[in-house]
Design a protein around this motif. Sequence first.
Motif, short mmCIF file in Angstrom:
data_model
loop_
_atom_site.label_atom_id
_atom_site.label_comp_id
_atom_site.label_asym_id
_atom_site.label_seq_id
_atom_site.Cartn_x
_atom_site.Cartn_y
_atom_site.Cartn_z
N PRO A 81 -1.19 4.04 -34.08
CA PRO A 81 -2.23 4.46 -35.00
C PRO A 81 -2.75 3.29 -35.79
CG PRO A 81 -0.07 5.12 -35.78
CD PRO A 81 0.12 4.60 -34.41
N ARG B 258 -3.56 6.50 -40.15
CA ARG B 258 -2.98 7.84 -40.27
C ARG B 258 -2.04 7.83 -41.47
NH1 ARG B 258 0.59 11.83 -37.49
NH2 ARG B 258 -0.73 13.68 -37.23
N HIS C 260 -10.09 7.70 -42.35
CA HIS C 260 -8.65 7.81 -42.20
C HIS C 260 -8.23 9.28 -42.06
CE1 HIS C 260 -8.81 3.67 -43.32
NE2 HIS C 260 -9.05 3.91 -44.61
N GLU C 261 -7.18 9.51 -41.32
CA GLU C 261 -6.61 10.85 -41.17
C GLU C 261 -5.51 11.04 -42.21
OE1 GLU C 261 -4.42 13.65 -37.77
OE2 GLU C 261 -4.83 11.52 -37.37
N PHE D 133 2.94 7.75 -38.17
CA PHE D 133 2.22 7.50 -39.42
C PHE D 133 2.12 5.99 -39.65
CE2 PHE D 133 4.66 11.44 -39.98
CZ PHE D 133 3.62 12.34 -40.18
#
Length: 333
Positions: free
Chosen positions: A2, A9, A36-37, A53
């Motif tokens: 990620p 993330r 961003h998530e 993450f």
Amino acid sequence: MPGRGRGWRIGYCLPEQKKRKLNFQDFEALCRERGHEVVELDLGRPLSPQGPFDVILHKPSDLLLASDYDIHAQSLVDNFQTYTDTHARTLVLDPLSSVRPLLDRFESCLLLRDLRAQDNSVFSPPCVELPAGSGREALGQVLTRGLTFPLICKTRVAHGPDSHQMTLVFNEEGLGDVRGPCLLQSFVNHDAALFKVFVVGDAHFMVRRPSLKNFPRGQSARGSIFFDSREVSKPESCSRLTELEQAGPGPTPPAPSVVGRTVRGLRNALGLSLFGVDLIVERQTGRCAAIDLNAFPGYEGVPEFFPALLSHIETLLETREREEPPSSPPETP
């Protein structure tokens, strides 16, 4: 992984009360605007399937305290620690090992005392620990360690509703009004002004709040005063304990250079990105005193908190990306 070539993330795990106080949905919206998530962690389920993450943001104080006596809480803490230990590429704001000392006010007092050894522009009022029993049992330590009346008594645990219950003790007899585990500390007159410094990585913000008024130094016949610090030092507080007998402009805030050195020293000592330190200015001398530390405080009165937090996260992750060696291309058969 990620983060490469797209947004990061960001995982988070915060108590509901913390999310409400922060209006955390505004931070989620800001993150999504930047691509961003944002994912809320469920500590009751395995974390690996919920990942990966780039960073995890959390406020673990409740769980850490409960883990001392609750098997379920201990299991959640252990699972979280195991996940972060085995996913070294995931940044954690902040590590459990760095947060835990700030849940103990006596540990915080020792940290602040050590800070003075590095920079004498800031001091921490002398304190003694009362592990258990009546405050009278601490009289010997109070006298030998140079504490002066009035004393302020604080719970040793620095988190939760009870942590706001405090007592001002004005004489030896008044020590019988307090019981351990607690911290006894010399009260410093500071013209009813508290300067809360909120730290976000390399940035910090200072907010002025009301605080306790001045009291004559030394023992007096006054009875002990019991109070809730939230009724004294919140932005909207209105208490007789904050009313100075002689009105005036109040103390000059701590010099920016002093605040900056204090923040840098604490960041190095604590290994934290998100914390607060309470400063006061001693009335008699103008010296700056650090009287309390908090992990991931409320940031009330800091409208720049969310942009500063996201900027700090982005800086950390971008720095990590630059410092990582480039991945090797796959071998051709």
